[in-house]
Write an enzyme that holds these catalytic residues in place. Sequence first.
Site, PDB file in Angstrom:
ATOM      1  N   CYS A   2       0.824  -1.198   0.000  1.00 19.08           N
ATOM      2  CA  CYS A   2       0.000   0.000   0.000  1.00 19.08           C
ATOM      3  C   CYS A   2       0.869   1.263   0.000  1.00 19.08           C
ATOM      4  O   CYS A   2       1.950   1.281   0.559  1.00 19.08           O
ATOM      5  CB  CYS A   2      -0.943   0.081   1.188  1.00 19.08           C
ATOM      6  SG  CYS A   2      -2.072  -1.275   1.327  1.00 19.08           S
ATOM      7  N   GLU A 460      18.338 -18.422  -1.712  1.00 20.31           N
ATOM      8  CA  GLU A 460      18.094 -17.074  -2.237  1.00 20.31           C
ATOM      9  C   GLU A 460      17.883 -17.118  -3.754  1.00 20.31           C
ATOM     10  O   GLU A 460      16.995 -16.450  -4.282  1.00 20.31           O
ATOM     11  CB  GLU A 460      19.255 -16.152  -1.843  1.00 20.31           C
ATOM     12  CG  GLU A 460      19.191 -14.752  -2.396  1.00 20.31           C
ATOM     13  CD  GLU A 460      17.918 -13.981  -2.024  1.00 20.31           C
ATOM     14  OE1 GLU A 460      17.131 -14.451  -1.195  1.00 20.31           O
ATOM     15  OE2 GLU A 460      17.712 -12.900  -2.609  1.00 20.31           O
ATOM     16  N   LYS A 464      14.485 -15.871  -5.649  1.00 19.37           N
ATOM     17  CA  LYS A 464      14.556 -14.820  -6.683  1.00 19.37           C
ATOM     18  C   LYS A 464      13.834 -15.282  -7.939  1.00 19.37           C
ATOM     19  O   LYS A 464      13.060 -14.560  -8.524  1.00 19.37           O
ATOM     20  CB  LYS A 464      16.034 -14.548  -6.962  1.00 19.37           C
ATOM     21  CG  LYS A 464      16.405 -13.173  -7.300  1.00 19.37           C
ATOM     22  CD  LYS A 464      16.641 -12.256  -6.134  1.00 19.37           C
ATOM     23  CE  LYS A 464      15.545 -12.225  -5.142  1.00 19.37           C
ATOM     24  NZ  LYS A 464      15.758 -11.499  -3.959  1.00 19.37           N
ATOM     25  N   LYS A 580       6.763  -4.506  -1.640  1.00 17.98           N
ATOM     26  CA  LYS A 580       8.157  -4.269  -1.262  1.00 17.98           C
ATOM     27  C   LYS A 580       8.334  -4.283   0.248  1.00 17.98           C
ATOM     28  O   LYS A 580       9.308  -4.796   0.757  1.00 17.98           O
ATOM     29  CB  LYS A 580       8.621  -2.930  -1.846  1.00 17.98           C
ATOM     30  CG  LYS A 580      10.072  -2.576  -1.552  1.00 17.98           C
ATOM     31  CD  LYS A 580      11.017  -3.502  -2.275  1.00 17.98           C
ATOM     32  CE  LYS A 580      12.481  -3.203  -2.010  1.00 17.98           C
ATOM     33  NZ  LYS A 580      13.314  -4.379  -2.351  1.00 17.98           N
TER      34      LYS A 580
HETATM   35  C1  F6R Z   1      12.595 -11.038  -1.807  1.00 21.43           C
HETATM   36  C2  F6R Z   1      12.361  -9.979  -0.850  1.00 21.43           C
HETATM   37  C3  F6R Z   1      11.675 -10.330   0.426  1.00 21.43           C
HETATM   38  C4  F6R Z   1      12.259  -9.489   1.583  1.00 21.43           C
HETATM   39  C5  F6R Z   1      11.436  -9.734   2.861  1.00 21.43           C
HETATM   40  C6  F6R Z   1      11.980  -8.949   4.023  1.00 21.43           C
HETATM   41  O1  F6R Z   1      13.252 -10.564  -2.948  1.00 21.43           O
HETATM   42  O2  F6R Z   1      12.682  -8.839  -1.078  1.00 21.43           O
HETATM   43  O3  F6R Z   1      11.752 -11.687   0.698  1.00 21.43           O
HETATM   44  O4  F6R Z   1      13.586  -9.849   1.767  1.00 21.43           O
HETATM   45  O5  F6R Z   1      10.101  -9.360   2.631  1.00 21.43           O
HETATM   46  O6  F6R Z   1      11.916  -7.580   3.786  1.00 21.43           O
HETATM   47  P1  F6R Z   1      12.829  -6.577   4.591  1.00 21.43           P
HETATM   48  O7  F6R Z   1      14.247  -6.871   4.225  1.00 21.43           O
HETATM   49  O8  F6R Z   1      12.403  -5.217   4.147  1.00 21.43           O
HETATM   50  O9  F6R Z   1      12.569  -6.835   6.045  1.00 21.43           O
END
Ligand code: F6R
Length: 585
Positions: A2, A460, A464, A580
Amino acid sequence: MCGITGYIGKNNTALKTVIDGLESLEYRGYDSAGIAYLHNNQLNIVKEKGKIVNLKNKLDITTLSNMAIGHTRWATHGKPSKTNSHPHSVNKFSIVHNGIIENYLELKEELLKANYKLKSETDTEIACAYIDYLYKNEKNILKTLNKASKIFKGSYAFAIICLDDLNHLYALKKTSPLIIAKGKNENYIASDVPAILKYTNKYVLLDDYEIAKIGNDKIEIYDSNLKLINKKLLKFEGSLESSMKCEYESFMLKEIHEESKVFIDTINNYLDTDFKNIPNLTKYKEFHIVACGSAYHAGLVGKYLIENYANIPVNVEIASEYRYKKIFYNKKTLVILISQSGETADTLACLRKAKEEHIDTLSIVNVVGSSIARESKYIMYTKAGCEIAVATTKAYLSQITVLAIITMYLTKNINLNYKNLEKLIEKETNKDYKEIAKKINKSKNIFFIGRGIDYALCMEGALKLKEISYINACAYPAGELKHGTISLIEKDTPIIAISTDEKLLEKTISNIKEVKARGAKVIFITNSDIKSDFYDYLIKIPKTNSLFQSILTIIPLQIIAYEVAKSLGCDIDKPRNLAKSVTVE
Ligand code: F6R
């Protein structure tokens, strides 16, 4: 997850500014968008399902307007639809909301008894109606919002318009992030910094339970006792370009190409002729690393490094599990939280859980001033800059760089040669794996195998690939396939096998031969000089110090995922269903 933007100002560009802001937050993931704007003292609400462009097509963004709030919704309560999208409006109030109101059913009951009629399936409309309901008694906006902030359970960031005060926008938050930014004759609300960078780089970070009352040229912040407080004006140090795609066809590609710079910026922040900016970690006898997704995978790399080289036990846990689990702490435990955004709800909850037990915490975070960074005892920032693509690349690389630096610090080994790595990383990020992508992009399943630290990288690599190409990908320790999964191997099933640890090379090769014998198509990634017939494609990466080897190994995995997704025509920066920053449980 959001996006919120808000505008109030004398320049009357509310529609353009709010839509611009929403577009720069598109990377967070959403399924509908909406705006409430004031024109000729009349509040208009326009919402559309799907992309922001659908909303834009319904607006004339040159319409003069001095006030607007906008939203990109990622559905939680109720499907993506025009009715469920924000802003929601009930009587005097219109609001946009990030987060989840957990006690919405309780509040709904009260509202139904008070004869409120609700149109959507959302917790947000209930929050809006509830604010209106409280206002009927309080008759004062600040007092109403203060009361609501204590009644609402869960997480929220709200931008609010009240028809009784068209000279101000209001904002309120708990757990979900919100900033109030300062411009010239205009001010803004945003859920993330990129939304305001086109207009200003000065902003205030709202803390939990604080309320912002925002006019054309004045920002007032009230604390939870409704006392007017002075908040520090922060300055975003990055450039506008850091949040733009520039000449690249996607943010993910741009961010992969930034990895050599990110590596050296992170190194320079912690290493000089001596270690710097590193808290005293030598007093701890055990580490718990807690994170989600890719950050969790970075933690697994950290475990191998710290246990193998510094001889300190490390327990790596997924935050959504750790937060509800019985944890055995001792006084010498340090809990390390890893997060790009610094706002991930589960990771933040684990930080708070450790603090409640009086356990020291260290966060490895990318976003400066984020909740996890602010609430932890020690902080080591990664220097990845603004990461926009949903699939993390450079931030992950910066996380494993910090974990390698921590290992160097714990082993008091500053003399490692990392000087040539910047060039090596750059070279690896310029490599092209289109041919390999074409050979595997039709497959239903792709397996990644490796041993030791390479298994952590496989996890990882598989994530990806899955998240941006939608091909099912699984990672296994190379020795584990024959305990079940090998039954899935048939002619041409792609296997991406990694071996960068000489001690484990022969063992991994034996496992590769097992799948090759069953028809697998093998892509072998290694730093060893090996020529043989057990693979179909060889990706040779440079050999470097084992503390930094994974920084080179991960790059082909990121590029393969990128090329596969591109060859399939996927929306690389905004994969379906994903966001994100995951600020809900
Ligand atoms: C995958 C990705 C997610 C984040 C996860 C944690 O490419 O980006 O798996 O790594 O949602 O997010 P953060 O690092 O912001 O706590």
